[in-house]
Design an enzyme around this catalytic site. Structure first.
Site, PDB file in Angstrom:
ATOM      1  CD  GLU A 166      -2.630  -1.286   2.584  1.00  0.00           C
ATOM      2  OE1 GLU A 166      -2.256  -0.642   3.578  1.00  0.00           O
ATOM      3  OE2 GLU A 166      -3.667  -1.958   2.585  1.00  0.00           O
ATOM      4  CB  CYS A 180      -8.386   1.622   8.288  1.00  0.00           C
ATOM      5  SG  CYS A 180      -7.789   1.242   6.626  1.00  0.00           S
TER       6      CYS A 180
END
Length: 652
Positions: A319, A416
């Site tokens: 990521e 998240c």
């Protein structure tokens, strides 16, 4: 080295009442749909959604339920961010029912906290013997940081101190555990977050210990080989798998001290959370070396590694950032949380130095990637925000595209982004205005009424904004007595010509420009009015020549909005589309999409596949082209009409 900073303080959201035709419905959506829906999601009451178990984990840790821990090691943060979003809503409007639900959750959290202040349901339930033994992977300080932010926000919104007391005990425990003293851990977390949270706690409590603890984590990072030393002590075990841990210090931004880091590398969210903490400490301590390091990291991100939509983090592996100008459109990651973190950093940079460049980036990320991360119904969310989608790739055997979703899911096991988005939109008033000495800065064009203390009195500033559809903005001032001060309004980088009038009289904008703001200094009287006319012409945007993915391509932008083409309007095989450089671009109103948007219509070209009379490859053959009507929609609205292709950058 110490220097004086040109400090600005943002006007707190409690003094800002948003009344805006574009953003008002978003805040109402968060209040009426998103927050209740997310409460159901973290209580596992959303049919078809991935299991969360976040609330249940707290109940088990509190001794109120039986069972095993379920979820990611940082699952507690979904509850923390939900509570923070609730706090921001309560700060603006009382809601007894919602507050009662939050208070009940806080009671559960209090019961789950250990006597020494430690709070983390994963380690309380599943692995108490591993507490503080794997900072590299286990997100313990990251999780604590989100709960601290929730505690500060809830106290400031309601005046209730129970959650604030809980998070102070968390921070006190961390201060005992970490440091360079005997029997302390000389380290830092693998995922930054605690740094900025501790500064918020310092502001709420005036306890200098919390500021110094944040500074310790910033200063210590990258000065030692902590993650490797920690791994050796536990025989290189990993929390994620049965094998041995692999440590890439760049991934954790621990390869160098933060003041020596000149490029954004590694996990994108961690970079911008770290940057936010760096700016906070720089501002509080007047540390010029940290200010310069913050500027350097910021400039690398936005000038070499940011997508036109305000997305950051170009690769799925980790990521993470990859390298300068590597901005692929179809394998992009561009996590919603990363753009939210970029907005956090932009706001903090504006507190160091009022410069419209930071607000331009904040606006770009907000209008494009951030709100693209949530469907128009408030119940579906993107984790990844691509700039080009071919659904067959996402569903096929090509594993490079597994992370790309052509439609937004209801929830995620790693959730998240949805509560992060909720807490940002609920606190949008915190990002609009700041005050520097005798100057009021207007950073975002969002309608509403704001109370600002300047020139020895409270000024009421009412903004009317027709963005993002029309370029008309106005400010009306209410004040008890005439007073001399400055109103600095941003001149956005997308407006080629900006006209400003004060009480109907046009003023010379260029003569007033300072760091991208038109600074209007005068003696103001009650009822004075400032009007802006911003250039809303359609822009043909080109990428830097080193961005290989966009060579020979163009993207359309109007005002702050980036546009894209979608299969719902243009049919399949969007890769066949061409936009001639002389094509006329016209605005059209679509009342059915997103409660009404302006689209861009053009006569383009498309490869005529019926006229392609060749095999897979052919020599000396020009492509047969035919006219095709093209419709471009605002990027944030895509994937709300079913599954289909999408493309931001179109071949010219």
């Amino acid at each position: 080295m110490v220097a004086t900073i040109n400090r600005s303080s943002f006007v707190p959201m409690k003094q800002v009442n948003i009344n805006d035709p574009f953003w008002g419905p978003y805040i109402e959506l968060v209040r009426d749909v998103v927050v209740p829906y997310q409460w159901d999601a973290i209580n596992d009451r959303v049919e078809g959604a991935e299991i969360s178990h976040a609330v249940q984990n707290f109940k088990i840790a509190a001794g109120m339920a039986e069972g095993e821990f379920y979820g990611f090691v940082f699952q507690d943060t979904d509850v923390a961010k939900w509570l923070e979003a609730v706090a921001y809503l309560l700060a603006k409007e009382p809601n007894d029912k919602l507050e009662a639900i939050a208070d009940e959750m806080i009671d559960i959290i209090e019961k789950a906290q250990q006597p020494d202040g430690y709070l983390n349901t994963y380690f309380s339930i599943k692995a108490p013997e591993l507490k503080w033994r794997n900072l590299t992977e286990a997100h313990e300080l990251y999780t604590a940081g989100h709960m601290i932010e929730a505690g500060v926000a809830y106290y400031q919104a309601t005046g209730k101190s129970k959650l604030l007391d809980i998070v102070c005990r968390i921070a006190d425990n961390i201060a005992d555990v970490f440091g360079d003293g005997p029997d302390q851990i000389p380290g830092y977390d693998g995922h930054q977050e605690i740094e900025l949270a501790l500064v918020k706690l310092y502001h709420a409590t005036n306890n200098e210990k919390y500021l110094q603890l944040s500074k310790y984590f910033i200063d210590k990072r990258g000065t030692n080989d902590f993650f490797r030393e920690e791994a050796e002590k536990r025989d290189w075990s990993s929390i994620w798998h049965n094998g041995k841990i692999h440590i890439d210090r760049e991934y954790f931004q621990a390869h160098k001290p933060v003041r020596e880091q000149s490029e954004a590398v590694g996990h994108a969210v961690r970079v911008v959370y770290m940057l936010s903490g760096m700016i906070d400490i720089a501002r509080e301590t007047n540390d010029e070396s940290l200010i310069e390091a913050s500027r350097t990291l910021w400039n690398n991100i936005v000038s070499k590694q940011m997508y036109i939509t305000g997305g950051i983090g170009s690769m799925v592996h980790g990521e993470a950032f990859s390298f300068d100008y590597d901005l692929p459109n179809d394998t992009v990651y561009a996590e919603t949380c990363a753009s939210i973190g970029l907005i956090f950093s932009a706001q903090r940079m504006l507190q160091l130095e009022p410069n419209a460049h930071y607000a331009d980036v904040m606006e770009r990320a907000l209008f494009n990637t951030v709100i693209s991360g949530m469907a128009l119904d408030g119940k579906h969310f993107f984790y990844v925000n691509p700039l080009e989608v071919f659904p067959q790739q996402c569903h096929g055997h090509n594993k490079n595209f597994n992370h790309i979703k052509p439609v937004r899911p209801e929830w995620y096991g790693c959730a998240c982004c949805p509560p992060n988005l909720a807490r940002l939109l609920a606190s949008l008033g915190d990002y609009m205005y700041s005050v520097n000495d005798n100057t009021i800065y207007s950073h975002l064009f969002i309608g509403g009424t704001t109370k600002v203390a300047v020139a020895g009195q409270e000024i009421v500033l009412t903004q009317h904004s027709e963005l993002p559809w029309q370029g008309k903005v106005s400010y009306e001032l209410e004040l008890e007595a005439s007073a001399a001060f400055a109103l600095a309004v941003r001149v956005p980088n997308w407006s080629n010509k900006t006209t400003i009038r004060v009480n109907g009289e046009e003023i010379a904008v260029e003569a007033l420009l300072k760091n991208g703001y038109a600074v209007i200094e005068r003696a103001w009287s009650n009822g004075d009015k400032v009007e802006l006319e911003l250039d809303m012409s359609i822009k043909r945007m080109k990428a830097h020549p080193k961005v290989r993915a966009n060579a020979g391509k163009v993207a359309l932008q109007r005002g702050p909005l980036v546009y894209c083409i979608e299969q719902a309007d243009n049919g399949p095989d969007l890769q066949l589309v061409r936009l001639p450089d002389n094509a006329e671009l016209k605005l059209a109103y679509n009342s059915e999409l997103a409660n009404g948007v302006y689209t861009i219509e053009a006569t383009g070209l498309s490869v005529d596949m019926e006229a392609w009379q060749h095999d897979l490859y052919a020599a000396n053959t020009s492509l047969p082209l035919k006219e095709k009507k093209l419709t471009f929609i605002p990027y944030y609205t895509w994937a709300n009409r079913g599954e289909g292709e999408m493309m931001v950058w179109v071949k010219e």
